[in-house]
Design an enzyme around this catalytic site. Sequence first.
Site, PDB file in Angstrom:
ATOM      1  N   SER A 156       0.724  -1.244  -0.087  1.00 62.33           N
ATOM      2  CA  SER A 156      -0.569   0.209  -0.157  1.00 62.33           C
ATOM      3  C   SER A 156       1.114   1.932   0.276  1.00 62.33           C
ATOM      4  CB  SER A 156      -0.889  -0.142   0.944  1.00 62.33           C
ATOM      5  OG  SER A 156      -2.280   0.767   1.009  1.00 62.33           O
TER       6      SER A 156
ATOM      7  N   ASP B 200      -8.992  -6.629  -5.470  1.00 60.72           N
ATOM      8  CA  ASP B 200      -7.445  -5.027  -4.705  1.00 60.72           C
ATOM      9  C   ASP B 200      -8.258  -3.788  -4.578  1.00 60.72           C
ATOM     10  OD1 ASP B 200      -6.901  -3.626  -2.694  1.00 60.72           O
ATOM     11  OD2 ASP B 200      -4.947  -4.345  -2.584  1.00 60.72           O
TER      12      ASP B 200
ATOM     13  N   HIS C  85      -6.264  -7.203   0.437  1.00 58.84           N
ATOM     14  CA  HIS C  85      -4.773  -5.604   0.780  1.00 58.84           C
ATOM     15  C   HIS C  85      -3.735  -6.321   1.437  1.00 58.84           C
ATOM     16  CE1 HIS C  85      -3.841  -1.678  -0.903  1.00 58.84           C
ATOM     17  NE2 HIS C  85      -3.360  -1.623   0.882  1.00 58.84           N
TER      18      HIS C  85
END
Length: 600
Positions: free
Chosen positions: A144, A292, A319
């Site tokens: 991320s 995702d 994720h």
Amino acid sequence: MDDQGRFPSHPVSSPPRFKGVVTRSLHLTLRDGVQLALDVNLPRNLPDGERIPAVLISSRYWRSLDLRLSPPDRVPMGPREPLGDALVARGYAVVVVDVRGSGASFGTWTHPWSDVEVADLGEVARWVADQPWCTGHLGAVGISYEGTTAELLAAAAPERVRAVMPQQIEFDVYTDVVMPGGILNAEFMRQWDATNRLLDAGRVPSAWGLGARLMVRGVRPVDGDANRSQVRAALEAHRDNVDVWAAVRSMTYRDDAFGAQPVTTDDFSQFRRKEAIEASGAVVSGWGSWFDGRTADAVIHRFLNFSNPQVGVIGAWSHNMKTHGSPFAKPRSRPNPSMDGQWAECSAFFDQTLKPGAPAPQKLLHYFTVAEEAWKSTPVWPPEGLSTERWHFAADHQLAREAPAGEGADTYEVDFAATTGTHNRWHTPDGMTPVVYADRAREDRRLLTYTSAPLDVDVELTGHAVLTLHVASSMEDGAFFVYLEEVDPKGKVTYLTEGQLRALHRRLSGSAPPYVTPVPYHSFRREDAWPLVPGEVATLTFGLLPISVLIRRGNRLRVALAGADADSFARVPAEGRPSWRVLRDAEHPSCIDLPVKRRG
């Protein structure tokens, strides 16, 4: 091509050499006097004089936690899985940093991945490389936000960074996370901003659960800050951090300013750093998921646009990569590869790129075909052997290969209660929500659907589908969502993928796109705005998000249209209820193009 269910792995990673870790937490003073907090984690009993490569993780979400009860001999990287322990055991230093304006670092966070933040990463990298325990060879990894900073490290310190592993990131901030299809990704953006504000105030987010609130005092202070006075001073500086939710709510177009900042989302997107990342020559192992957000698109866009030596991996997981995301797998089951397998892949990648003697990896993209539940590999995208099949909207809500010959249309009144739920691809980027797409048969009653006859052979669909929709609306604007689904003989409806487009952005741009993309190009710029004329037919052509799925013989394809995804996206228009007339005649043949490989 590897057609086995197992992951097509790198060479086996080096075995663990060390047990235990020694952690030192400190502030590093930067060029402008701002201090960044970082943890240096070294193997316990590292022989005197031995130098080891280092892997950096640069975080927006507290580099580590101040726990009321700390486990011994562990890399203090919460709230994350123990990748750091796996790397330290195999002979890597792991350095974890709070980026400027976050955690125990000082300064202000003006917007994500700013030029200042990238320059900070370069200073940290050079400091690490110059330490007496470091070989000078650096890598970076992260999921991320931390995945994006990992890739940016290659641009920040190209002379030091040899390999990066960005996982589950965005390539284009506007289309991939803030405004997919030009529609505000409202629920995620609101929650992300709220979580960051809690962290910036030194508070444990309630979403982390009761256990975290009981066990965690806050962000880990640096050594010597026993009374947390330096943490409090850093948190005071965070009061001026940007209000992300206010910034994105003020946006409609790609070229709109990010709130009061003199930048647009393009200015802090990965594609804008292309030249610097390429110039580094760093090897990239980029990971994403079909389910995702748009992280699979990020892998594909990097593969098509960046010249770096690289390996792409697209799987089917949430994720945080902790649970399987395939709608054909048991919900919340173990991902493929497992967490241990992922850490072994990470270690093997850095063994191959940071330690001497290993050859550069071959450029490949590994992808997982759901329903078949098999891994495959390709040196090109799209993979060879696929062809495009056009399926037309037809009478009686059918989806047919034959083009329409006569007149035909269907009407639909937008149902603003339509939803894909709260465990979907747009919610999992919060880092905690597993991806679970339940049977959509009941939800499809709210939508306008077109369903094929049972397939006579197995069909693999891999890549980006493209929708062409001829529609007359009663209003000047609207959000158009399309879902590609599978219907089994018992009537169970399985989500495969989706696409969306705000009608205001429907113009196909004649300008050159900022990067190569496999789908029709919409600029989303103000100059290309094109409101609908109520009652007049308009054509919307746009791509769906990529997928690889095997649809078994006897199952049917379905295209479902909606005007809302209530639990994820902002309502367009804000008021009123549009009605649509979807045309499916010879002059206006609404259809979907699918990239397929028939197996019979």
